[in-house]
Design an enzyme around this catalytic site. Structure first.
Site, PDB file in Angstrom:
ATOM      1  N   GLU A 211      -1.855  -8.813   4.880  1.00  0.00           N
ATOM      2  CA  GLU A 211      -1.687  -8.933   6.332  1.00  0.00           C
ATOM      3  C   GLU A 211      -3.007  -8.838   7.082  1.00  0.00           C
ATOM      4  O   GLU A 211      -3.077  -9.165   8.253  1.00  0.00           O
ATOM      5  CB  GLU A 211      -0.699  -7.865   6.842  1.00  0.00           C
ATOM      6  CG  GLU A 211      -1.216  -6.427   6.904  1.00  0.00           C
ATOM      7  CD  GLU A 211      -1.108  -5.661   5.594  1.00  0.00           C
ATOM      8  OE1 GLU A 211      -0.978  -6.303   4.533  1.00  0.00           O
ATOM      9  OE2 GLU A 211      -1.158  -4.419   5.635  1.00  0.00           O
TER      10      GLU A 211
ATOM     11  N   HIS B 225      -3.886  -5.555   1.019  1.00  0.00           N
ATOM     12  CA  HIS B 225      -3.324  -5.847   2.344  1.00  0.00           C
ATOM     13  C   HIS B 225      -3.451  -7.326   2.708  1.00  0.00           C
ATOM     14  O   HIS B 225      -4.396  -7.701   3.406  1.00  0.00           O
ATOM     15  CB  HIS B 225      -4.058  -5.015   3.398  1.00  0.00           C
ATOM     16  CG  HIS B 225      -3.785  -3.550   3.309  1.00  0.00           C
ATOM     17  ND1 HIS B 225      -2.657  -2.964   3.855  1.00  0.00           N
ATOM     18  CD2 HIS B 225      -4.471  -2.554   2.727  1.00  0.00           C
ATOM     19  CE1 HIS B 225      -2.680  -1.663   3.626  1.00  0.00           C
ATOM     20  NE2 HIS B 225      -3.764  -1.388   2.934  1.00  0.00           N
TER      21      HIS B 225
ATOM     22  N   CYS C  79       0.823  -1.204   0.000  1.00  0.00           N
ATOM     23  CA  CYS C  79       0.000   0.000   0.000  1.00  0.00           C
ATOM     24  C   CYS C  79       0.863   1.262   0.000  1.00  0.00           C
ATOM     25  O   CYS C  79       1.558   1.532  -0.958  1.00  0.00           O
ATOM     26  CB  CYS C  79      -0.990  -0.046   1.166  1.00  0.00           C
ATOM     27  SG  CYS C  79      -2.364   1.102   0.975  1.00  0.00           S
TER      28      CYS C  79
END
Lengths: 80, 230
Positions: free
Chosen positions: B205, B203, B86
């Protein structure tokens, strides 16, 4: 000395913000807007008095930070 | 695998990233402030998401010139693995570690939702755990995720197999309807020429635990842990 830097998107690079501004102008009743490109304007106060040196410095500033030359052009104007 | 997450003023996704790394490796990553702190010797450096330096001038432009970035670049040149997600992807592009640039989303809105990504290549150290063609679901949260590079660069990236993720439909179909930001050729993630720096807007994560609603992103971190096991 003052440097005035205009940073604009290169031709062919899509400019969604410019497009939105154009649409807004048309929506407000301004007829005949066939295109809008937006960019940045930056003023830099410099201690340097020599125009050639000042231009060289600002050129370097543009390449290093002020413009991303992948998508942007820049133009430097100097005011004594 | 030892890892470090670089934090700039305005970074806000480092804790999510730390959680994902801990989950995959069992170890806490080092959290390193962008100025004045030495980058420890690690196998993986992460540039996480957020709004580094307020995204002033251009997203990632200030972060790209942060004191720590010279060292990050040096390590990357030496072959250390770098994951840039990002805002980290934006900074890596601005720093010249990856080609291209992330422009404002074509819709001019901040897009925050799950998207589907087609894994274009199964390559270590990043995507070895996924099969090429697999579609995963991960969130995006950005205003400037519109990947742009000139035609020659895009052709080169594709020719060299450096496009790692593309936005797609759940069945892997490509199309503008599945592209959240207008990215050229639906590109969501690319690697550098050496293949040790991955930049991606989504993302992974944030989908590493069933309580998050899914685990599609975990494979990336498990793959890293496996590839970079000390």
């Amino acid at each position: 000395m003052k440097a005035k830097v205009h940073v604009t998107l290169k031709n062919g690079v899509l400019d969604p913000q410019g497009k939105a501004i154009g649409n807004a102008l048309t929506g407000l009743g301004f007829a005949g807007v066939s295109g809008v490109r937006q960019g940045k304007y930056i003023e830099i106060e410099l201690d340097e008095r020599d125009a050639a040196k000042a231009r060289a410095t600002v050129e370097k500033m543009c390449k290093t930070l002020l413009a991303n030359t992948v998508i942007e052009n820049y133009r430097i104007d100097l005011d004594a | 695998m030892k890892s470090a997450i670089v934090v700039f003023p305005g970074t806000n996704r480092e804790r999510d990233m730390a959680l994902a790394l801990r989950r995959a490796t069992g170890r806490d990553p080092a959290i390193v402030w962008h100025s004045g702190e030495a980058l420890p010797k690690v196998d993986l450096i992460v540039l996480p998401g957020g709004f580094a330096h307020g995204d002033y001038l251009r997203c990632g432009a200030m972060a790209a010139h942060s004191p720590i970035m010279a060292e990050v670049k040096k390590r990357a040149d030496r072959g250390v693995t770098v994951l840039a997600v990002c805002n980290g992807f934006q900074a890596a592009c601005e720093a010249g570690m990856l080609p291209g640039v992330l422009m404002p989303n074509v819709c001019l809105q901040f897009v925050c939702r799950d998207v589907h990504l087609r894994v274009e290549r199964s390559v270590r150290p990043f995507t070895g755990r996924y099969n090429a063609g697999t579609v995963i679901r991960v969130p995006v949260a950005h205003h400037d995720g519109n990947y742009y590079a000139d035609k020659e660069t895009l052709d080169r990236l594709e020719g060299e197999g450096r496009v790692i993720f593309r936005y797609s439909a759940p069945d892997g179909t490509l199309g503008d309807a599945h592209n959240p930001n207008g990215s050229a050729r639906h590109i969501a993630g690319v690697v550098n020429a050496k293949g040790n720096v991955l930049g991606m807007m989504p993302h992974p994560e944030d989908l590493v635990d069933p309580v998050m609603g899914g685990t599609d992103g975990l494979g990336l971190f498990q793959g890293l842990a496996e590839s970079l096991a000390a």
